[in-house]
Write a protein that holds these residues in place. Sequence first.
Motif, mmCIF file in Angstrom:
data_model
loop_
_atom_site.group_PDB
_atom_site.id
_atom_site.type_symbol
_atom_site.label_atom_id
_atom_site.label_comp_id
_atom_site.label_asym_id
_atom_site.label_seq_id
_atom_site.Cartn_x
_atom_site.Cartn_y
_atom_site.Cartn_z
ATOM 1 N N GLU A 1 0.830 -1.202 0.000
ATOM 2 C CA GLU A 1 0.000 0.000 0.000
ATOM 3 C C GLU A 1 0.862 1.249 0.000
ATOM 4 O O GLU A 1 0.555 2.237 -0.688
ATOM 5 C CB GLU A 1 -0.931 -0.023 1.217
ATOM 6 C CG GLU A 1 -1.784 1.222 1.387
ATOM 7 C CD GLU A 1 -2.714 1.487 0.216
ATOM 8 O OE1 GLU A 1 -3.093 2.671 0.029
ATOM 9 O OE2 GLU A 1 -3.058 0.540 -0.518
ATOM 10 N N ILE A 2 1.973 1.238 0.743
ATOM 11 C CA ILE A 2 2.872 2.399 0.775
ATOM 12 C C ILE A 2 3.444 2.668 -0.618
ATOM 13 O O ILE A 2 3.605 3.820 -1.026
ATOM 14 C CB ILE A 2 4.009 2.157 1.793
ATOM 15 C CG1 ILE A 2 3.441 2.097 3.212
ATOM 16 C CG2 ILE A 2 5.075 3.241 1.688
ATOM 17 C CD1 ILE A 2 4.458 1.692 4.269
ATOM 18 N N LEU A 3 3.734 1.591 -1.374
ATOM 19 C CA LEU A 3 4.357 1.732 -2.693
ATOM 20 C C LEU A 3 3.357 1.523 -3.834
ATOM 21 O O LEU A 3 3.761 1.167 -4.952
ATOM 22 C CB LEU A 3 5.495 0.715 -2.839
ATOM 23 C CG LEU A 3 6.638 0.759 -1.829
ATOM 24 C CD1 LEU A 3 7.748 -0.191 -2.238
ATOM 25 C CD2 LEU A 3 7.197 2.170 -1.690
ATOM 26 N N ARG A 4 2.081 1.756 -3.597
ATOM 27 C CA ARG A 4 1.065 1.409 -4.596
ATOM 28 C C ARG A 4 1.304 2.069 -5.954
ATOM 29 O O ARG A 4 0.971 1.501 -6.999
ATOM 30 C CB ARG A 4 -0.338 1.765 -4.080
ATOM 31 C CG ARG A 4 -0.553 3.237 -3.751
ATOM 32 C CD ARG A 4 -1.942 3.446 -3.134
ATOM 33 N NE ARG A 4 -2.179 4.835 -2.776
ATOM 34 C CZ ARG A 4 -1.775 5.404 -1.653
ATOM 35 N NH1 ARG A 4 -1.090 4.669 -0.771
ATOM 36 N NH2 ARG A 4 -2.023 6.671 -1.399
ATOM 37 N N SER A 5 1.928 3.259 -5.981
ATOM 38 C CA SER A 5 2.185 3.929 -7.254
ATOM 39 C C SER A 5 3.289 3.239 -8.052
ATOM 40 O O SER A 5 3.465 3.519 -9.240
ATOM 41 C CB SER A 5 2.571 5.396 -7.026
ATOM 42 O OG SER A 5 3.791 5.487 -6.303
ATOM 43 N N CYS A 6 4.019 2.321 -7.414
ATOM 44 C CA CYS A 6 5.124 1.611 -8.073
ATOM 45 C C CYS A 6 4.768 0.168 -8.412
ATOM 46 O O CYS A 6 5.650 -0.614 -8.794
ATOM 47 C CB CYS A 6 6.364 1.615 -7.177
ATOM 48 S SG CYS A 6 6.980 3.251 -6.750
ATOM 49 N N LEU A 7 3.508 -0.182 -8.271
ATOM 50 C CA LEU A 7 3.104 -1.566 -8.524
ATOM 51 C C LEU A 7 3.337 -1.936 -9.982
ATOM 52 O O LEU A 7 2.940 -1.203 -10.900
ATOM 53 C CB LEU A 7 1.631 -1.754 -8.174
ATOM 54 C CG LEU A 7 1.039 -3.138 -8.462
ATOM 55 C CD1 LEU A 7 1.698 -4.190 -7.585
ATOM 56 C CD2 LEU A 7 -0.473 -3.132 -8.262
ATOM 57 N N LEU A 8 3.964 -3.078 -10.196
ATOM 58 C CA LEU A 8 4.223 -3.590 -11.542
ATOM 59 C C LEU A 8 3.324 -4.791 -11.805
ATOM 60 O O LEU A 8 3.364 -5.769 -11.057
ATOM 61 C CB LEU A 8 5.680 -4.021 -11.682
ATOM 62 C CG LEU A 8 6.745 -2.952 -11.445
ATOM 63 C CD1 LEU A 8 8.134 -3.587 -11.505
ATOM 64 C CD2 LEU A 8 6.616 -1.817 -12.447
ATOM 65 N N PRO A 9 2.521 -4.763 -12.866
ATOM 66 C CA PRO A 9 1.704 -5.930 -13.198
ATOM 67 C C PRO A 9 2.556 -7.017 -13.832
ATOM 68 O O PRO A 9 3.712 -6.782 -14.198
ATOM 69 C CB PRO A 9 0.698 -5.360 -14.206
ATOM 70 C CG PRO A 9 1.420 -4.223 -14.851
ATOM 71 C CD PRO A 9 2.300 -3.633 -13.783
ATOM 72 N N PRO A 10 2.019 -8.220 -14.002
ATOM 73 C CA PRO A 10 2.763 -9.269 -14.713
ATOM 74 C C PRO A 10 3.135 -8.799 -16.115
ATOM 75 O O PRO A 10 2.368 -8.100 -16.776
ATOM 76 C CB PRO A 10 1.762 -10.431 -14.765
ATOM 77 C CG PRO A 10 0.825 -10.175 -13.622
ATOM 78 C CD PRO A 10 0.714 -8.697 -13.497
ATOM 79 N N GLY A 11 4.325 -9.188 -16.554
ATOM 80 C CA GLY A 11 4.774 -8.794 -17.881
ATOM 81 C C GLY A 11 5.527 -7.486 -17.923
ATOM 82 O O GLY A 11 5.924 -7.038 -19.004
ATOM 83 N N SER A 12 5.784 -6.878 -16.779
ATOM 84 C CA SER A 12 6.606 -5.669 -16.748
ATOM 85 C C SER A 12 8.071 -6.064 -16.917
ATOM 86 O O SER A 12 8.519 -7.083 -16.399
ATOM 87 C CB SER A 12 6.419 -4.928 -15.419
ATOM 88 O OG SER A 12 5.069 -4.556 -15.243
ATOM 89 N N VAL A 13 8.810 -5.235 -17.650
ATOM 90 C CA VAL A 13 10.202 -5.545 -17.955
ATOM 91 C C VAL A 13 11.106 -4.644 -17.131
ATOM 92 O O VAL A 13 10.956 -3.412 -17.153
ATOM 93 C CB VAL A 13 10.495 -5.374 -19.451
ATOM 94 C CG1 VAL A 13 11.917 -5.841 -19.768
ATOM 95 C CG2 VAL A 13 9.493 -6.156 -20.287
#
Length: 443
Positions: free
Chosen positions: A74-86
């Motif tokens: 939650e603290i890093l929610r803006s940095c969440l990477l979905p599957p398939g991120s390189v």
Amino acid sequence: MKEKQKKNQMASDMGGEWVKRKIGSLGRVVTGKTPPTVDSSNFGGAYPFITIPDLDGRVLIDRTERTLSDRGAEILRSCLLPPGSVMMSCIATVGKCGTTTRPSFTNQQINSVIPNDEVDSRFLYYVFTQLGHELESAGGGGSVYTNVSKNRFSDIEVVAPADIGEQRAIAHILGTLDDKIELNRRMSRTLEEMARAIFKSWFVDFDPVRAKCRGEPMCSPPIGQAHRPAPTDWHWPRHILDLFPDRLVDSELGEIPEGWRVGAVGDLAEVSSGKRPNVRFPDASEQAAVPLWGGNGPIAFVPEVLVDEPILLTGRVGTLGSVFRITTPCWPSDNTLVLRANQQAAFEYLYLQLQQIDFTSLNRGSTQPLLTQTDLKALPLLLPQLAVLERFSVLARTLYNRNDEAVAESRTLASIRDELLPKLISGEIRVRDAERILRERGL
């Protein structure tokens, strides 16, 4: 620069439009962060927290040393990477790549791209693996501490087919090779775990002896079974149980099977030091094809063979702790200790026994770690009866031979991939050419 322009023109001339794009136009660029480490509740959950050591050559990063909790996520929610991120490491150690397999986060040393619908994720990964020079230039041109900022990373230009179908075809060719390499990697890990499980059962927990003590044989699946029950549920075949006594006796190492004894490493192996190679280091000549081993593994290649028999190797000076099983011709350096088993039956047993040892406790160095031949030879060791060692050697050697075959195949596959990769992603050769090359090599 001229070479790069030549490749771009070649790609354009070969049919199918290839376009130059900035990384920032291929998707959303994300620089990772680390949640406050003083709060342990931010860690230890379901979200992979990817750092540079996790980018270890795997294409798909499906396991990590650290994870984040729901609170940390939650603290890093803006940095969440979905599957398939390189991902690409961009600070200090630059150029290491990987792809996420599930919702993940990275630390601040990694820039990532969440690809848009104009670029294939796997193709972009392979493009990233070839950006070493561009990254160094963006990070200051070879400074001691390279730092490729998000803006500089986003401005790096790459060339790719405009047709995403062609991107996927290229990624499929390369991905097929990497998938086989990863399958071999997983198989090797499983084979190693199986050898360790048998070793622990026979020589640490003494399960066959305890089974005979209870008079209750247990159930043992065949070697290679995918789902192995706990050792306490095994059934021991009669020919295995007959190798073991039916009672434990006291010794200086604790309880051991009756008839076995306590000895030392020197009872099972000859111990000697490696040797300084006869060439300037490193040797860059084409004849240098023999691995030169140090305490952390292979460090270079030399033109001559010093040892052409199976050996075990560990660090002597500088690096202590790792133990290597080497079955191909090599040159052990002078900062290593070499162990030659007195008999073949002791080779795998000795390898797994040495992996249980805390070599730092034997350190005699003042300015740097030092392990002496004398101390290693005198290290106390359990000496099973020869019949047990011989049977274990047959089982373990079968597993390790299969592991060696998988490793050798992976080296070949990696060599082919590394040959094709830069040519495919630059447009120097087309997919049909790569497919022909693979057919010619039996793949």
